[in-house]
Design a protein around this motif. Structure first.
Motif, PDB file in Angstrom:
ATOM      1  N   ALA A  47       0.702   6.531  -3.870  1.00 21.23           N
ATOM      2  CA  ALA A  47      -0.619   6.234  -4.429  1.00 21.23           C
ATOM      3  C   ALA A  47      -0.949   4.750  -4.367  1.00 21.23           C
ATOM      4  CB  ALA A  47      -0.686   6.725  -5.877  1.00 21.23           C
ATOM      5  N   GLY A  48      -0.114   3.961  -3.690  1.00 24.67           N
ATOM      6  CA  GLY A  48      -0.420   2.557  -3.521  1.00 24.67           C
ATOM      7  C   GLY A  48       0.045   1.649  -4.633  1.00 24.67           C
ATOM      8  N   GLU A  49       0.957   2.137  -5.494  1.00 26.62           N
ATOM      9  CA  GLU A  49       1.442   1.306  -6.598  1.00 26.62           C
ATOM     10  C   GLU A  49       2.690   0.501  -6.232  1.00 26.62           C
ATOM     11  OE1 GLU A  49       1.832   3.306 -10.314  1.00 26.62           O
ATOM     12  OE2 GLU A  49      -0.328   3.683 -10.484  1.00 26.62           O
ATOM     13  N   GLY A  50       3.094   0.564  -4.953  1.00 25.61           N
ATOM     14  CA  GLY A  50       4.192  -0.289  -4.511  1.00 25.61           C
ATOM     15  C   GLY A  50       5.519   0.425  -4.391  1.00 25.61           C
ATOM     16  N   THR A  51       6.550  -0.375  -4.127  1.00 25.65           N
ATOM     17  CA  THR A  51       7.915   0.113  -4.024  1.00 25.65           C
ATOM     18  C   THR A  51       8.719  -0.439  -5.187  1.00 25.65           C
ATOM     19  OG1 THR A  51       7.856   0.351  -1.618  1.00 25.65           O
ATOM     20  CG2 THR A  51      10.016   0.055  -2.619  1.00 25.65           C
ATOM     21  N   GLN A  52       9.414   0.431  -5.867  1.00 29.68           N
ATOM     22  CA  GLN A  52      10.119   0.120  -7.107  1.00 29.68           C
ATOM     23  C   GLN A  52      11.611   0.047  -6.866  1.00 29.68           C
ATOM     24  OE1 GLN A  52       9.365   3.213  -9.914  1.00 29.68           O
ATOM     25  NE2 GLN A  52      10.553   2.297 -11.577  1.00 29.68           N
ATOM     26  N   THR A  82       8.744   5.843 -13.263  1.00 27.50           N
ATOM     27  CA  THR A  82       8.484   5.292 -11.935  1.00 27.50           C
ATOM     28  C   THR A  82       7.020   4.918 -11.751  1.00 27.50           C
ATOM     29  OG1 THR A  82       7.930   7.419 -10.913  1.00 27.50           O
ATOM     30  CG2 THR A  82      10.280   6.802 -10.980  1.00 27.50           C
ATOM     31  N   VAL A  83       6.750   4.356 -10.586  1.00 31.11           N
ATOM     32  CA  VAL A  83       5.386   4.195 -10.114  1.00 31.11           C
ATOM     33  C   VAL A  83       4.759   5.584  -9.959  1.00 31.11           C
ATOM     34  CG1 VAL A  83       5.732   1.988  -8.953  1.00 31.11           C
ATOM     35  CG2 VAL A  83       6.330   4.103  -7.765  1.00 31.11           C
ATOM     36  N   ARG A  84       3.425   5.619  -9.874  1.00 26.15           N
ATOM     37  CA  ARG A  84       2.744   6.910  -9.757  1.00 26.15           C
ATOM     38  C   ARG A  84       2.937   7.506  -8.369  1.00 26.15           C
ATOM     39  NH1 ARG A  84      -2.576   8.619  -8.752  1.00 26.15           N
ATOM     40  NH2 ARG A  84      -3.216   6.457  -8.368  1.00 26.15           N
ATOM     41  N   GLN A  85       2.998   8.806  -8.316  1.00 24.55           N
ATOM     42  CA  GLN A  85       3.209   9.585  -7.085  1.00 24.55           C
ATOM     43  C   GLN A  85       4.448   9.114  -6.334  1.00 24.55           C
ATOM     44  OE1 GLN A  85       0.841  12.224  -6.751  1.00 24.55           O
ATOM     45  NE2 GLN A  85       2.612  12.968  -5.596  1.00 24.55           N
ATOM     46  N   PRO A  86       5.636   9.274  -6.949  1.00 20.75           N
ATOM     47  CA  PRO A  86       6.882   8.811  -6.325  1.00 20.75           C
ATOM     48  C   PRO A  86       7.409   9.818  -5.301  1.00 20.75           C
ATOM     49  CG  PRO A  86       7.369   9.773  -8.460  1.00 20.75           C
ATOM     50  CD  PRO A  86       5.866   9.835  -8.299  1.00 20.75           C
ATOM     51  N   ASP A  87       6.771   9.879  -4.148  1.00 19.10           N
ATOM     52  CA  ASP A  87       7.098  10.900  -3.157  1.00 19.10           C
ATOM     53  C   ASP A  87       8.378  10.594  -2.379  1.00 19.10           C
ATOM     54  OD1 ASP A  87       4.726  11.981  -3.976  1.00 19.10           O
ATOM     55  OD2 ASP A  87       3.721  11.889  -2.023  1.00 19.10           O
ATOM     56  N   SER A  88       8.772   9.319  -2.295  1.00 20.98           N
ATOM     57  CA  SER A  88       9.930   8.963  -1.470  1.00 20.98           C
ATOM     58  C   SER A  88      10.932   8.137  -2.268  1.00 20.98           C
ATOM     59  CB  SER A  88       9.486   8.194  -0.221  1.00 20.98           C
ATOM     60  OG  SER A  88       8.658   7.111  -0.568  1.00 20.98           O
ATOM     61  N   PRO A 131       0.821  -1.216   0.000  1.00 20.36           N
ATOM     62  CA  PRO A 131       0.000   0.000   0.000  1.00 20.36           C
ATOM     63  C   PRO A 131       0.855   1.265   0.000  1.00 20.36           C
ATOM     64  CG  PRO A 131      -0.046  -1.064   2.145  1.00 20.36           C
ATOM     65  CD  PRO A 131       0.673  -2.000   1.228  1.00 20.36           C
ATOM     66  N   GLY A 132       0.198   2.413   0.178  1.00 26.45           N
ATOM     67  CA  GLY A 132       0.868   3.702   0.049  1.00 26.45           C
ATOM     68  C   GLY A 132       2.088   3.849   0.936  1.00 26.45           C
TER      69      GLY A 132
END
Length: 353
Positions: free
Chosen positions: A344-349, A322-328, A78-79
């Motif tokens: 946004a809950g698309e996981g860790t890349q 990247t995944v969406r909303q890559p804040d970190s 999740p997020g």
């Protein structure tokens, strides 16, 4: 101030480079920092550092729908609110918003977490080093220390909203947002509280010459003399300072989320050396000390960019979708992998450059 600016190359002698906009806006503590005419929000309406009348902390730009598949491997979760890595225990630490928790992964086997630690509330920041992670939970007034890789946790109450905690030898430096302070903890107890001229204490960076505190409301950085217990000189940090890290050259790097830039401040004394344009909503920031790469997430483009910062100005070396909303973002310095978290809950890349 635009044009040619002379500054020092961190791997050689002085160089002359044309920078996009380099400013040195020192704030004399006896002058412009004296808060006299305060607005209803408690800030100084005539302060030369204040960007707007009622300042609001910069937030990541909202991400559009992805137009390209994320590079590398994506671990479902999740997020994500924060990411850190620890070289000593060879672990990846990921903070999740719902349910509030921290997952601990072996960097050599990312298939499933080695441990999951429940938190009293969502963690805003994570730092990790020396076999320990520190999760800051400002909404509950708690720092949670997590031993790595086992995941044993110990909660330490902090008066106020602890935004970030970082190790400083045997002590811990804590930026306490609402109390506008940096506290020094030893053995879980406050030994020193450092205040002065902050609107908000949102992050703290340890450097060889002391510490630097990030003030998102004031969009500024301030030098902290921990031993003397004083808040020293401050500088404006763009139009929307978001995140800060230390590099290998005694500097503090800062993302400017509003103006789209990567800033570099030398410390001791605090001087703005570089302002490099980075379009696309720069926000998340991590540093690879082995390769001298600053990794910056662009939330407005769903990208992460790696800049070589050894020379007179950053040089782009890598750019990945990247995944969406890559804040970190975080870095595994042993392998060079960059790790990006989706808010946004698309996981860790996980990307191997």
């Amino acid at each position: 101030m635009l044009g040619v600016t002379t500054h020092r190359n961190n791997v050689g002698g002085p160089q002359v480079r044309r920078l996009t906009s380099v400013a040195r806006i020192a704030i004399p503590l006896a002058g412009a920092l004296v808060l006299s005419a305060c607005s209803a929000t408690g800030q100084d309406s005539s302060d030369s550092l204040q960007v707007v009348a009622n300042p609001v902390a910069a937030k990541p730009a909202a991400s559009p729908a992805r137009t390209a598949p994320p590079a590398g491997q994506v671990i479902a979760m999740p997020g994500v609110s924060a990411i850190a890595t620890d070289a000593q225990s060879h672990t990846l630490v990921v903070a999740l918003g719902q349910p509030p928790s921290v997952r601990v992964y072996d960097l050599g086997a990312l298939g499933s977490p080695k441990a999951t630690v429940a938190l009293p509330g969502p963690a805003e920041s994570l730092t990790a080093s020396g076999g320990e992670a520190i999760a800051s939970v400002p909404g509950k007034g708690v720092l949670t220390r997590i031993s790595l890789p086992g995941g044993q946790a110990k909660a330490e109450p902090v008066a106020g909203q602890p935004a970030e905690g970082v190790p400083d030898g045997a002590n811990t430096l804590v930026a306490v947002r609402d109390r506008k302070a940096v506290e020094v903890l030893a053995g879980g107890k406050v030994t020193k509280t450092i205040t002065g001229q902050l609107y908000s204490a949102d992050g703290v960076v340890k450097t060889d010459s002391g510490a630097v505190v990030l003030d998102r409301l004031r969009t500024a950085v301030f030098s902290v003399d921990v031993q003397a217990g004083t808040m020293d000189e401050g500088l404006r940090a763009g139009d929307g300072a978001a995140n800060a890290v230390a590099d290998s050259f005694g500097r503090v790097l800062v993302t400017d989320a509003r103006a789209g830039a990567l800033l570099a401040f030398s410390t001791g004394p605090l001087i703005l050396r570089q302002r490099y344009p980075v379009p696309g909503g720069p926000y998340g920031l991590a540093y690879d000390h082995r390769r001298n790469l600053a990794w910056v997430t662009l939330t407005g483009r769903n990208e992460v960019v790696g800049f070589d910062v050894r020379g007179g100005e950053p040089v782009e070396k890598y750019r990945f979708p990247t995944v969406r909303q890559p804040d970190s973002v975080g870095v595994d310095e042993q392998s060079g992998r960059v790790i990006v978290g989706s808010a946004a809950g698309e996981g860790t890349q996980v990307i191997q450059p």
